[in-house]
Scaffold this motif. Structure first.
Motif: not given
Length: 336
Positions: A170-172, A186-187, A195-196, A211-214
């Motif tokens: 997910a971080i990548f 990232v959740q 980190v999230a 409009g953000r990608v989760v």
């Protein structure tokens, strides 16, 4: 016949016209040179006209404090909503990306070309106003079910290690998306504050609305559940309309296409088809959760360019599993 009399009231200045000089215009009000009139100073213009007894007195009030409402019609005859928001099959989707798909040709753990291709296609649809959430797997790094029992590793511990692998993916993916200008969050299902963000349903929905990608990582946060189940669960929680399962195959086949070259691609399936024929699409918990919440599932090949954007827009790609197919299947059964 009665003589009509008009009285014009402009703030505290008023003018009267007699019958003998009704053809004359009233003098203009004095406005100091240092002060310019504005819309707030013109509160109300009241015109009262008294005519003959047959017509009766009438009064009209003109209010200049309100601006006239203009119709929101485009030059092409479409409303602004129709012009600004084209009609797509899905408005909010959940994209499930398996860990194996991120590995590409398996020559490395994560293939940057695959992550960049995902990022670019997601970017192309988010600019259209479609809200996109992702659930990412971790099989390219560590699969808990495969390692359970090795070296004394119990299933719960192995699954927790697999959840950590999904966070790495997910971080990548987040870094790749933000490198091309996609705002991403990232959740995680358990807290990793450095980190999230922790998973909070309302916060996730708010991110999507902005409009953000989760990207949802760490599965459900519990052992013995797959990331497919996490995808179905998160889809139901955030009120997404479909689960898009991106894999390394074109869809669901009636047999394993790697061992049987004559295996046939199934374009539509019902939930009952998947469970009764034991098709390896998603685990039974995930399929049951989708069935109970009427969530359709689209299985498609992530390696074909344009498939992600086509699936998100609702175009025909891969295999569709869903409630609509249940109705279609029952009608066909009645006809036969």
């Amino acid at each position: 016949m009665a003589i009509s009399t008009s009285v014009i009231s402009l703030n505290t200045i008023s003018y009267s016209r007699s019958s003998s000089h009704s053809y004359l215009s009233p003098p203009k009000p004095y406005v100091p040179s240092c002060t310019l009139p504005n819309s707030n100073s013109l509160r109300k213009l009241l015109i009262t006209t008294s005519s003959s007894s047959e017509m009766g007195p009438t009064s009209d009030t003109l209010n200049f404090s309100r601006q006239p409402e203009m119709p929101s019609v485009s030059p092409f005859g479409l409303s602004m909503n129709e012009l600004g928001k084209p009609s797509y099959k899905w408005r909010r989707v959940l994209l499930k990306v398996s860990g194996e798909a991120l590995a590409g040709d398996q020559s490395q753990t994560i293939d940057p070309k695959i992550t960049m291709a995902i990022a670019r296609e997601v970017a192309s649809v988010t600019r259209l106003g479609i809200e996109v959430a992702l659930v990412v797997g971790g099989g390219n790094i560590f699969r808990g079910s495969s390692w359970a029992g090795s070296g004394g590793l119990d299933r719960s511990s192995a699954d927790y290690i697999g959840m950590l692998a999904t966070v790495m993916n997910a971080i990548f993916l987040q870094a790749t998306m933000e490198s091309i200008g996609i705002p991403t969050r990232v959740q995680t299902a358990f807290r990793m504050s450095e980190v999230a963000e922790p998973y909070i349903r309302r916060r996730a929905v708010r991110h999507l609305e902005k409009g953000r990608v989760v990207i949802f990582a760490a599965g459900t946060g519990n052992p013995f559940f797959t990331t497919d189940t996490a995808a179905a669960l998160r889809c139901a929680e955030i009120n997404a309309e479909v689960v898009l399962k991106a894999t390394n195959v074109d869809g669901v086949y009636d047999d394993d296409p790697r061992s049987n070259p004559h295996a046939r691609l199934l374009h539509t399936l019902t939930y009952q088809d998947v469970t009764s024929r034991d098709l390896s699409v998603m685990d039974m918990t995930a399929i049951t959760l989708c069935q109970e919440n009427n969530i359709p599932v689209v299985v498609f090949n992530i390696n074909k360019a344009g498939n992600i954007s086509k699936a998100i827009k609702g175009e025909r790609v891969g295999t569709l599993i869903g409630a609509d197919m249940e109705v279609h299947h029952s009608k066909n059964m009645k006809q036969t």
